[in-house]
Scaffold this motif. Structure first.
Motif, mmCIF file in Angstrom:
data_model
loop_
_atom_site.group_PDB
_atom_site.id
_atom_site.type_symbol
_atom_site.label_atom_id
_atom_site.label_comp_id
_atom_site.label_asym_id
_atom_site.label_seq_id
_atom_site.Cartn_x
_atom_site.Cartn_y
_atom_site.Cartn_z
ATOM 1 N N ASP A 1 18.040 31.418 88.995
ATOM 2 C CA ASP A 1 16.935 30.964 89.701
ATOM 3 C C ASP A 1 17.170 30.470 91.082
ATOM 4 O O ASP A 1 16.571 30.369 92.203
ATOM 5 N N ARG B 1 17.474 39.602 82.391
ATOM 6 C CA ARG B 1 16.881 39.046 83.616
ATOM 7 C C ARG B 1 17.736 39.592 84.823
ATOM 8 O O ARG B 1 17.171 39.010 85.834
ATOM 9 N N SER C 1 18.987 38.525 75.873
ATOM 10 C CA SER C 1 17.961 37.948 76.626
ATOM 11 C C SER C 1 18.320 37.717 77.817
ATOM 12 O O SER C 1 17.396 37.471 78.761
ATOM 13 N N SER D 1 21.568 31.402 83.512
ATOM 14 C CA SER D 1 20.142 31.248 83.937
ATOM 15 C C SER D 1 19.826 30.167 85.112
ATOM 16 O O SER D 1 18.842 30.733 85.850
#
Length: 584
Positions: free
Chosen positions: A395, A432, A428, A391
């Motif tokens: 970013d 992304r 999940s 994650s």
């Protein structure tokens, strides 16, 4: 003597193997393995860098003794540590270690359990069905190991392209600078880009009196002259690789190169085709009676036979002559057709360089996009990412893309395919990403049906884009997983996902047959480097060679598409619509 990068790599790998067999320090083992891989992928010669007193980036941070060891190997072709370690294990252990499917831990298990230290002992144990009693070996694994042992006892060692290419190019450059030499070229299976080769074949065209053979047999690194005559000579280089040179008069160069670069069945069919037209293929050209029609170039011979030029990679008697006569030869993919690379690792995982450095290096090579694919946390062999780490990298990539010009970094991961076919990260976090690359690294010895079902289940995941190195083979080290490849290719077509051709010269996975299978089924292939450093982008040339052997055109290759065309294809594998791609 000045040892090549390939020779330094071989020494470092053997040191790592022997250290692991005797239970050496794990960090030291890893340092030598990392150094071996890095030296193999250096663009320049490590000997020249050391001689110039330059810092050698691949050895940076891997211990104080590595540069000294490298210098010793460059100067002598070996090193004292290697001899010391060889003296600590039976001499046959190294031969067992180089068998497909073997590694230091398996070698040690055989040695401690059955007392095996030679190929002959291993053969006898497998014949007696005793290998399967050792932890980690199944009956199927025992059978495959026996086949490999018998093959090794009967045939010579084979070399990867990364081992053979540098040696061949060094010989070509040495001969090319000699007065009287008009042309020199690599021939044989190396020119056809076979995934492994037994030797290096060269053809030279030279004027009478040129001292070609004298220069050839006195090349740096020659351990032994196997044969020497004015027309044909053979040598053995340090490390065992053999090289053969044929010298012809300039007008016969094309004919000699064609003959030496074609698999025998291909050339015999050319000979038969010539005979049907009342012609004869001879050593120096194509003849009608006493009249020589062609032979200066390969293309002239094909043209005189009424055929278009057939690329060397296709000359295997796999339908290329029929295709040529029917005007259906493929326009084979070229390195310049690739627009991106969809599999690589950075220093955030088990790679050497940052995302930004990888992006800048790819842009310098003319690529338009890359995908960052760190391992997921379940992979033992690398510093795998947890969902939280991935994650944060997502970013970070968004921020990097805002500052980059001329190249785009795609968000991805190399997620582990678990033994039951599930993926090693939650949906999940996978959702992304721009694409998901998936692969298997553990439990590679499942039965054929079970292994195939495992990969099919993974491919059915709603976030699945590319199956990486599908058979997991390591050339001359580990056999391919036993999978039903036709079924896997058809499943990829039905699912709408893609297959990878991993360009690492020890993988080249998919193989050429599977590439052609994918082409025939309309499944796009991603030619990827699996880079762990900026230098490893040069691996793409190995993948291109394999793709060409598999009859792939640019349209058959996923990453030949510009980014605008690629995004919808990737999005479809992730369950997104074209409008969602545009919105993103």
């Amino acid at each position: 003597m000045s040892a090549s990068n390939a020779e330094v790599t071989a020494v470092f790998n053997e040191i790592a193997d022997l250290l692991e067999i005797i239970g050496g320090n794990a960090f030291r083992v890893r340092c030598y393995r990392t150094a071996a891989r890095a030296v193999a992928d250096m663009s320049g010669a490590i000997g020249e860098a050391l001689a110039a007193g330059d810092d050698v980036p691949p050895l940076r941070g891997l211990g104080k003794d590595l540069p000294g060891r490298a210098a010793e190997v460059v100067a002598t072709g070996t090193c004292s540590l290697l001899h010391e370690l060889r003296g600590m294990v039976p001499p046959g252990i190294t031969s067992i270690l180089h068998l497909p499917g073997m590694g230091p831990r398996r070698v040690q298990a055989l040695r401690s359990t059955l007392g095996i230290s030679t190929l002959e002992q291993l053969r006898d144990a497998a014949l007696g069905e005793r290998v399967r009693m050792v932890r980690g070996f199944s009956p199927d694994g025992e059978r495959r190991l026996l086949e490999a042992v018998v093959a090794r006892l009967q045939h010579e060692r084979r070399y990867t392209l990364a081992e053979a290419d540098p040696a061949a190019q060094a010989l070509v450059e040495r001969l090319r600078t000699l007065g009287g030499v008009e042309q020199v070229a690599v021939a044989g299976s190396l020119r056809r880009r076979r995934d492994t080769v037994a030797n290096v074949d060269l053809v030279a065209a030279a004027a009478p009196g040129a001292l070609v053979m004298e220069r050839f047999v006195t090349s740096p690194g020659v351990e032994r002259v196997l044969a020497e005559s004015p027309a044909r000579s053979g040598i053995q280089l340090a490390g065992g690789l053999q090289a053969r040179l044929q010298v012809v008069a300039p007008p016969a160069f094309g004919m000699a190169l064609l003959a030496a670069s074609s698999a025998r069945p291909h050339f015999e069919k050319l000979r038969a085709l010539a005979a049907q037209g009342g012609l004869a293929l001879r050593g120096d050209g194509l003849y009608r009676g006493r009249r020589r029609l062609a032979g200066d170039t390969e293309a002239s011979v094909y043209a005189a036979l009424g055929l278009p030029f057939i690329e060397p990679e296709l000359r295997e008697d796999l339908g290329e002559l029929d295709a040529a006569q029917a005007g259906r030869l493929p326009r084979l993919v070229q390195l310049g057709d690739l627009r991106g690379d969809l599999h690589m690792h950075t220093s955030a995982g088990d790679g050497q360089h940052s995302i930004l450095m990888m992006a800048e290096a790819a842009r310098a090579r003319g690529l338009e996009y890359i995908a960052i694919t760190e391992h997921s946390h379940g992979v033992v062999l690398g510093r795998g990412f947890s969902p939280g780490q991935l994650s944060r990298q997502i970013d970070a990539i968004d921020e990097i893309n805002e500052s980059l010009d001329g190249i785009t970094v795609l968000k991805s991961v190399e997620v582990e395919i678990l033994p039951d076919g599930r993926l090693d990260l939650p949906d999940s976090i996978l959702a992304r990403l721009d694409l998901v690359v998936a692969s298997a690294h553990e439990q590679l010895d499942m039965a054929r049906e079970q292994q195939t079902a495992r990969l099919q289940r993974a491919m059915d995941h709603p976030c699945f884009s590319i199956l990486a190195h599908p058979t997991t083979r390591l050339l001359e080290e580990r056999l391919a997983m036993d999978v039903d490849m036709p079924r896997l290719v058809r499943h990829a077509r039905e699912r709408g996902c893609f297959l990878e051709l991993n360009s690492h010269p020890s993988r080249l996975d998919l193989d050429d047959r599977a590439c052609r299978m994918a082409r025939d089924e309309g499944v796009l292939v991603s030619i990827a480097t699996d880079s762990h450093s900026t230098a490893e982008f040069d691996r793409l040339r190995y993948g291109i060679g394999q793709a060409r052997r598999g009859w792939l055109e640019a349209r058959d290759v996923l990453n030949s598409r510009p980014l605008a065309e690629l995004r919808p294809l990737l999005a479809a594998t992730m369950g997104r619509t074209a409008s969602e791609v545009v919105a993103a």
